[in-house]
Design a protein around this motif. Structure first.
Motif, PDB file in Angstrom:
ATOM      1  N   MET A 192       0.848  -1.195   0.000  1.00 23.24           N
ATOM      2  CA  MET A 192       0.000   0.000   0.000  1.00 23.24           C
ATOM      3  C   MET A 192       0.880   1.241   0.000  1.00 23.24           C
ATOM      4  O   MET A 192       0.589   2.216  -0.690  1.00 23.24           O
ATOM      5  N   VAL A 193       1.968   1.189   0.776  1.00 17.14           N
ATOM      6  CA  VAL A 193       2.941   2.269   0.813  1.00 17.14           C
ATOM      7  C   VAL A 193       4.040   1.999  -0.204  1.00 17.14           C
ATOM      8  O   VAL A 193       4.614   0.910  -0.242  1.00 17.14           O
ATOM      9  N   ASN A 194       4.289   2.976  -1.057  1.00 19.11           N
ATOM     10  CA  ASN A 194       5.464   2.970  -1.927  1.00 19.11           C
ATOM     11  C   ASN A 194       6.158   4.307  -1.686  1.00 19.11           C
ATOM     12  O   ASN A 194       5.925   5.281  -2.379  1.00 19.11           O
ATOM     13  N   LEU A 195       6.982   4.326  -0.656  1.00 15.61           N
ATOM     14  CA  LEU A 195       7.616   5.556  -0.189  1.00 15.61           C
ATOM     15  C   LEU A 195       8.882   5.818  -0.982  1.00 15.61           C
ATOM     16  O   LEU A 195       9.775   4.976  -1.039  1.00 15.61           O
ATOM     17  N   SER A 196       8.982   7.000  -1.599  1.00 12.17           N
ATOM     18  CA  SER A 196      10.179   7.338  -2.374  1.00 12.17           C
ATOM     19  C   SER A 196      10.232   8.845  -2.611  1.00 12.17           C
ATOM     20  O   SER A 196       9.216   9.540  -2.494  1.00 12.17           O
ATOM     21  N   PRO A 197      11.404   9.367  -2.949  1.00  8.56           N
ATOM     22  CA  PRO A 197      11.527  10.807  -3.233  1.00  8.56           C
ATOM     23  C   PRO A 197      10.856  11.164  -4.553  1.00  8.56           C
ATOM     24  O   PRO A 197      10.879  10.379  -5.506  1.00  8.56           O
ATOM     25  N   ASP A 198      10.288  12.337  -4.596  1.00  7.21           N
ATOM     26  CA  ASP A 198       9.703  12.851  -5.835  1.00  7.21           C
ATOM     27  C   ASP A 198      10.531  14.033  -6.333  1.00  7.21           C
ATOM     28  O   ASP A 198      10.731  15.008  -5.617  1.00  7.21           O
TER      29      ASP A 198
ATOM     30  N   SER B 191      -4.220   4.264   5.487  1.00  5.53           N
ATOM     31  CA  SER B 191      -5.452   3.488   5.330  1.00  5.53           C
ATOM     32  C   SER B 191      -6.373   4.244   4.384  1.00  5.53           C
ATOM     33  O   SER B 191      -6.372   5.479   4.364  1.00  5.53           O
ATOM     34  N   TYR B 192      -7.174   3.507   3.610  1.00  8.70           N
ATOM     35  CA  TYR B 192      -8.190   4.129   2.754  1.00  8.70           C
ATOM     36  C   TYR B 192      -9.573   4.088   3.412  1.00  8.70           C
ATOM     37  O   TYR B 192     -10.565   4.435   2.767  1.00  8.70           O
ATOM     38  N   THR B 193      -9.630   3.666   4.686  1.00  6.26           N
ATOM     39  CA  THR B 193     -10.931   3.521   5.334  1.00  6.26           C
ATOM     40  C   THR B 193     -11.097   4.413   6.560  1.00  6.26           C
ATOM     41  O   THR B 193     -12.157   5.002   6.761  1.00  6.26           O
ATOM     42  N   SER B 194     -10.053   4.534   7.412  1.00  2.37           N
ATOM     43  CA  SER B 194     -10.201   5.341   8.621  1.00  2.37           C
ATOM     44  C   SER B 194      -8.863   5.520   9.312  1.00  2.37           C
ATOM     45  O   SER B 194      -7.924   4.739   9.096  1.00  2.37           O
ATOM     46  N   VAL B 195      -8.788   6.531  10.173  1.00  2.00           N
ATOM     47  CA  VAL B 195      -7.607   6.718  11.017  1.00  2.00           C
ATOM     48  C   VAL B 195      -7.460   5.540  11.968  1.00  2.00           C
ATOM     49  O   VAL B 195      -6.342   5.053  12.226  1.00  2.00           O
ATOM     50  N   GLU B 196      -8.576   5.048  12.479  1.00  2.06           N
ATOM     51  CA  GLU B 196      -8.531   3.909  13.402  1.00  2.06           C
ATOM     52  C   GLU B 196      -7.888   2.694  12.754  1.00  2.06           C
ATOM     53  O   GLU B 196      -7.083   1.987  13.387  1.00  2.06           O
ATOM     54  N   ASN B 197      -8.208   2.455  11.484  1.00  2.00           N
ATOM     55  CA  ASN B 197      -7.589   1.317  10.792  1.00  2.00           C
ATOM     56  C   ASN B 197      -6.128   1.589  10.456  1.00  2.00           C
ATOM     57  O   ASN B 197      -5.318   0.663  10.415  1.00  2.00           O
TER      58      ASN B 197
ATOM     59  N   GLY C 247       4.049  -1.986  -8.992  1.00  2.00           N
ATOM     60  CA  GLY C 247       3.005  -1.136  -9.570  1.00  2.00           C
ATOM     61  C   GLY C 247       1.635  -1.328  -8.965  1.00  2.00           C
ATOM     62  O   GLY C 247       1.011  -0.371  -8.499  1.00  2.00           O
ATOM     63  N   ARG C 248       1.138  -2.550  -8.974  1.00  2.00           N
ATOM     64  CA  ARG C 248      -0.199  -2.812  -8.434  1.00  2.00           C
ATOM     65  C   ARG C 248      -0.118  -2.796  -6.909  1.00  2.00           C
ATOM     66  O   ARG C 248       0.803  -3.365  -6.329  1.00  2.00           O
ATOM     67  N   ARG C 249      -1.062  -2.164  -6.260  1.00  2.00           N
ATOM     68  CA  ARG C 249      -0.918  -1.845  -4.844  1.00  2.00           C
ATOM     69  C   ARG C 249      -2.109  -2.314  -3.998  1.00  2.00           C
ATOM     70  O   ARG C 249      -3.262  -2.257  -4.440  1.00  2.00           O
ATOM     71  N   VAL C 250      -1.803  -2.770  -2.794  1.00  2.00           N
ATOM     72  CA  VAL C 250      -2.822  -3.174  -1.826  1.00  2.00           C
ATOM     73  C   VAL C 250      -3.643  -1.952  -1.393  1.00  2.00           C
ATOM     74  O   VAL C 250      -3.094  -0.877  -1.170  1.00  2.00           O
ATOM     75  N   ILE C 251      -4.966  -2.123  -1.280  1.00  2.00           N
ATOM     76  CA  ILE C 251      -5.809  -1.055  -0.733  1.00  2.00           C
ATOM     77  C   ILE C 251      -6.574  -1.509   0.504  1.00  2.00           C
ATOM     78  O   ILE C 251      -7.273  -0.705   1.108  1.00  2.00           O
ATOM     79  N   SER C 252      -6.448  -2.765   0.894  1.00  2.00           N
ATOM     80  CA  SER C 252      -7.155  -3.254   2.081  1.00  2.00           C
ATOM     81  C   SER C 252      -6.271  -3.136   3.312  1.00  2.00           C
ATOM     82  O   SER C 252      -5.039  -3.210   3.224  1.00  2.00           O
ATOM     83  N   ASP C 253      -6.901  -2.949   4.456  1.00  2.00           N
ATOM     84  CA  ASP C 253      -6.182  -2.832   5.719  1.00  2.00           C
ATOM     85  C   ASP C 253      -5.773  -4.206   6.234  1.00  2.00           C
ATOM     86  O   ASP C 253      -6.239  -5.247   5.752  1.00  2.00           O
ATOM     87  N   TYR C 254      -4.957  -4.174   7.263  1.00  2.12           N
ATOM     88  CA  TYR C 254      -4.476  -5.411   7.876  1.00  2.12           C
ATOM     89  C   TYR C 254      -5.636  -6.284   8.345  1.00  2.12           C
ATOM     90  O   TYR C 254      -5.582  -7.510   8.249  1.00  2.12           O
TER      91      TYR C 254
ATOM     92  N   HIS D 224      -7.001  -6.878  -1.109  1.00  6.97           N
ATOM     93  CA  HIS D 224      -7.721  -6.181  -2.175  1.00  6.97           C
ATOM     94  C   HIS D 224      -6.754  -5.203  -2.840  1.00  6.97           C
ATOM     95  O   HIS D 224      -5.899  -4.620  -2.160  1.00  6.97           O
ATOM     96  N   TYR D 225      -6.918  -4.981  -4.168  1.00  2.22           N
ATOM     97  CA  TYR D 225      -5.871  -4.291  -4.908  1.00  2.22           C
ATOM     98  C   TYR D 225      -6.356  -3.119  -5.750  1.00  2.22           C
ATOM     99  O   TYR D 225      -7.497  -3.057  -6.195  1.00  2.22           O
TER     100      TYR D 225
END
Length: 780
Positions: free
Chosen positions: A70-76, A261-267, A322-329, A358-359
């Motif tokens: 889900m995270v792809n951390l890199s310099p821009d 998270s794409y759902t909540s701060v709690e997640n 390239g393809r990235r996870v969008i579901s929480d743990y 989920h992707y």
């Protein structure tokens, strides 16, 4: 033993493989022999992440990232636009470290800074920093860089959903971290960014990735961050809406964890607690390397030059990008298929963990010649998981997607490109449950009301795909008489694509015993013949009245053909090459025609320049074969099916040596690397196996080409396949010895240039005797 019970043992075995040795061979072509040089290495050490970064794309580059994280951390270094953005090697200015580089998604950019009291206000708009590649280290899961303006050393790593930052600050200045939450980032604008203090060491916030031309609905991104030291205060700039965390001037070392998270701060908080409860940065880097090593180590190569080996593992690494996870743990995920956001929950195992992830994913357009084969053979658990994710979209929104983004349908590209992917997974025994439900879900896309009706990015109508014409007339007219409804309304290409995808669905109908459907879709699969003009010898657009396009030029780019010209697209009949050859006057004439195209394409290096944009350039758009984009990347293996395996061996080796051999920042895939598709293609061509129809027939067939290494060992996944390893030996392999003179499968002579999926998955050995002259004794 069922596959889910054996997953743990397989991962243990994979990690043990990391300490193995591999032979790096330097070929001596003069004597057709190889001198072996033994060297210990980890597979990640063979990856060159900077490949082709001068032609980068927002989701292309990866450094501090886990597989499909889900995270792809890199310099821009470039932040404006989907193309030519993200990390661009030739731009010397860092504009932030953002956590999301995905298909049509971006977000949560941060920048460590120093400032004086007088310059503090200006830092909100003037915070970019120069950097030098001489003070940079990049490897899978890791990125270290020095911000010259501030003399800050920034080191980045991650878990799947958590970005992990380590900053070293200079003495004597005010210090802070700027959260640049309201900005353009790649493919979309970030807006409505907000941040709140939880305590002296933690914050939470959110940002909205606004809709794009391709993703029609906005997506909200939540984050939670913890620091190992207290910050003094948070300041918010009213003009930019951005935030600055200020730290004590004595702070020299700082760690920060940012959970997404794409759902909540709690997640997001749950993601952090589950994946990164500690502050051991070195441990995270080590674990990231081990995870990448485990996947890259599924294929072990020997022979070839050091450069060739490095390029191979870089290609394999890209195949998992390239393809990235969008579901929480915990299995929650965003569902935007309705009128508003719905928080979905993935099905759970007995232990309470999600059965799959989920992707977010670009289109599977072209996947039939790339990840279908590679994932299906080497990474079946990934293929199963993506198939489950695609079906989750169907359960939520009623359509199997071809390129979902953040829980949205994007309708990227054309056709029903997910059908071959899922059918291939079924035919290989990877997906085994609820096959009837899967069949009817995919069938819906092939009928009126399904995704085939929609052209590229056609969100609100269903006319642009021309499916009604295809069903009623047997072809999609060009131009479409109903008007413009999206992108890629190129009727001849649509006809060819639909016909192939119909054939793949017919294979599943046959498997499940739906005889009427099988006959119906097999008949539709013959529609490709309706756009072949025997007079011109090419696939050719027709108007709605059945008239061939006037003054037809088979080398005119995107005139009835999607991201291709007629010469390239004429060969898009993977389901019936023999039938296509008959239309051309027989196999001999078809071979002659294709060979001329390859000879012409060779003069231009087999690609339309070195970037996707160059395809429109007058010098390149008339190329008859283009290995920089998907529509004609199967063509070298067509010769196998036309009785000329020597030409498959000849041209596939030529393409590899020209297109997929570089190891620098200026080149790599020479065009459109759509989330691992071209990386996968390069891997397949280098190991010498290829599936023409995407592995969708019963007991899928692999065409044999010309491997570039002396041996290739594929470690088969024991949860899916009964064999342990399958090894391809290419004896006496060298630059001049690219022809296959003799083949033996488990010491039995092969008389055809193909093997079946079942031949490989039981384990064994394929021995190829390489020579500088072709054999004439092989059948198709």
């Amino acid at each position: 033993m069922c596959k889910h019970h054996r997953m743990g043992d397989f991962h243990k075995i994979s990690l043990l493989l990391l300490v193995f040795f591999i032979t790096s061979c330097t070929q001596k072509t003069e004597s057709n022999s190889a001198i072996s040089e033994v060297k210990e290495f980890e597979y990640v050490d063979k990856v060159y992440p900077l490949l082709d970064t001068k032609n980068s794309r927002w989701f292309y580059f990866s450094s501090a990232s886990r597989p499909f994280g889900m995270v792809n951390l890199s310099p821009d270094t470039q932040i404006d636009g989907a193309w030519g953005s993200g990390y661009r090697y030739d731009i010397d200015t860092i504009k932030g470290f953002s956590h999301i580089h995905a298909w049509q998604l971006s977000g949560v950019s941060v920048m460590p800074v120093t400032f004086s009291k007088d310059s503090e206000q200006a830092i909100y708009t003037d915070f970019y920093s120069k950097f030098s590649h001489k003070q940079e280290e990049v490897s899978p899961g890791y990125h270290q860089i020095t911000l010259e303006r501030y003399q800050i050393e920034a080191t980045l790593s991650s878990t799947q959903r958590i970005g992990f930052h380590q900053y070293s600050f200079p003495k004597g200045r005010e210090k802070g971290i700027l959260f640049n939450l309201n900005t353009i980032l790649g493919s979309c604008e970030n807006s409505e960014g907000s941040l709140s203090k939880i305590d002296d060491k933690s914050i939470s916030g959110s940002v909205v990735a606004l809709s794009t031309h391709r993703r029609p609905k906005p997506v909200k991104i939540y984050f939670y961050a913890e620091l190992d030291k207290s910050f003094d205060e948070i300041r918010n700039d009213k003009n930019t809406g951005n935030y600055l965390l200020k730290f004590n001037g004595d702070t020299e070392k700082l760690l920060m964890k940012v959970a997404i998270s794409y759902t909540s701060v709690e997640n997001a908080i749950q993601n952090l607690e589950a994946e990164l409860p500690h502050w051991n940065f070195k441990k995270v880097v080590k674990e990231s390397k081990e995870e990448w090593n485990s996947l890259l180590g599924r294929i072990e190569i020997k022979g070839g030059s050091s450069k060739a080996q490095k390029r191979f593992y870089t290609d394999l690494w890209h195949a998992l990008q390239g393809r990235r996870v969008i579901s929480d743990y915990n299995g929650t995920y965003p569902d935007y298929s309705g009128d508003s956001l719905r928080i979905g929950n993935l099905p759970l195992n007995k232990d309470g963990r999600p059965k799959f992830k989920h992707y977010n994913s670009d289109s599977f357009w072209g996947a039939q010649w790339t990840i279908n084969t590679l994932w299906g053979l080497v990474y079946p658990e990934i293929m199963e998981e993506f198939s489950s994710s695609l079906m989750q979209y169907y359960k939520d929104g009623g359509i199997v997607p071809r390129g979902p983004s953040g829980g949205n349908y994007t309708y990227v590209m054309t056709g029903a490109s997910s059908t071959p992917f899922i059918v291939s997974a079924i035919q290989k025994g990877i997906v085994t449950e609820k096959l009837d439900s899967l069949y009817f879900a995919m069938k819906k896309n092939h009928m009126r009301g399904g995704i085939m009706e929609k052209a590229g990015y056609e969100h609100d109508t269903k006319m642009g795909g021309g499916l009604s014409y295809y069903i009623d007339k047997g072809y999609v007219p060009y131009p479409l008489p109903d008007g413009e409804f999206g992108s890629h309304q190129d009727g001849a290409s649509l006809t060819l694509e639909y016909a192939y995808q119909d054939w793949t669905l017919a294979q599943l109908a046959a498997k499940l015993g739906y005889k009427e459907d099988e006959a119906y879709f097999k008949e539709r699969a013959q529609n490709y013949k309706n756009v072949f003009n025997a007079a011109s010898g090419w696939m050719q657009p027709k108007d709605v009245f059945g008239n061939w396009s006037a003054n037809y030029d088979p080398y005119q780019y995107q005139h009835g053909f999607i991201e291709a010209n007629g010469a390239q697209a004429t060969w898009f009949v993977p389901q019936d090459i023999e039938g296509l050859a008959k239309l051309m006057g027989g196999e001999k004439k078809a071979v002659q025609k294709l060979a001329v195209q390859f000879k012409t394409a060779e003069k231009l290096g087999f690609t339309s320049g070195n970037s996707h944009a160059a395809e429109l350039h007058p010098e390149y758009r008339r190329i008859p074969i283009n290995y920089g984009n998907q529509p004609s990347i199967q063509t070298a293996y067509i010769f196998n099916q036309l009785g000329r395996p020597d030409l498959t061996q000849f041209w596939s080796r030529k393409v590899v040596n020209k297109v997929f051999c570089g190891l620098n920042e200026n080149t790599g895939y020479n065009g459109d690397e759509d989330q691992g598709l071209m990386g996968s293609l390069a891997v397949l061509m280098k190991i010498g196996i290829f599936q023409m129809n995407g592995g969708t027939d019963e007991d899928p067939v692999y065409q044999i080409g010309s491997p570039i290494f002396n041996s290739i060992t594929i470690k088969l996944h024991p949860d899916y396949y009964s064999g342990e390893t399958f090894t391809i030996f290419a004896n006496d392999n060298s630059d001049p010895n690219f022809y296959v003179r003799e083949m033996k499968l488990n010491d039995e002579v092969l008389y055809k240039t193909s093997i079946n999926h079942s031949d490989i998955t039981v384990g064994g050995k394929l021995k190829l005797q390489m020579a500088n002259k072709p054999s004439s004794g092989y059948k198709k």
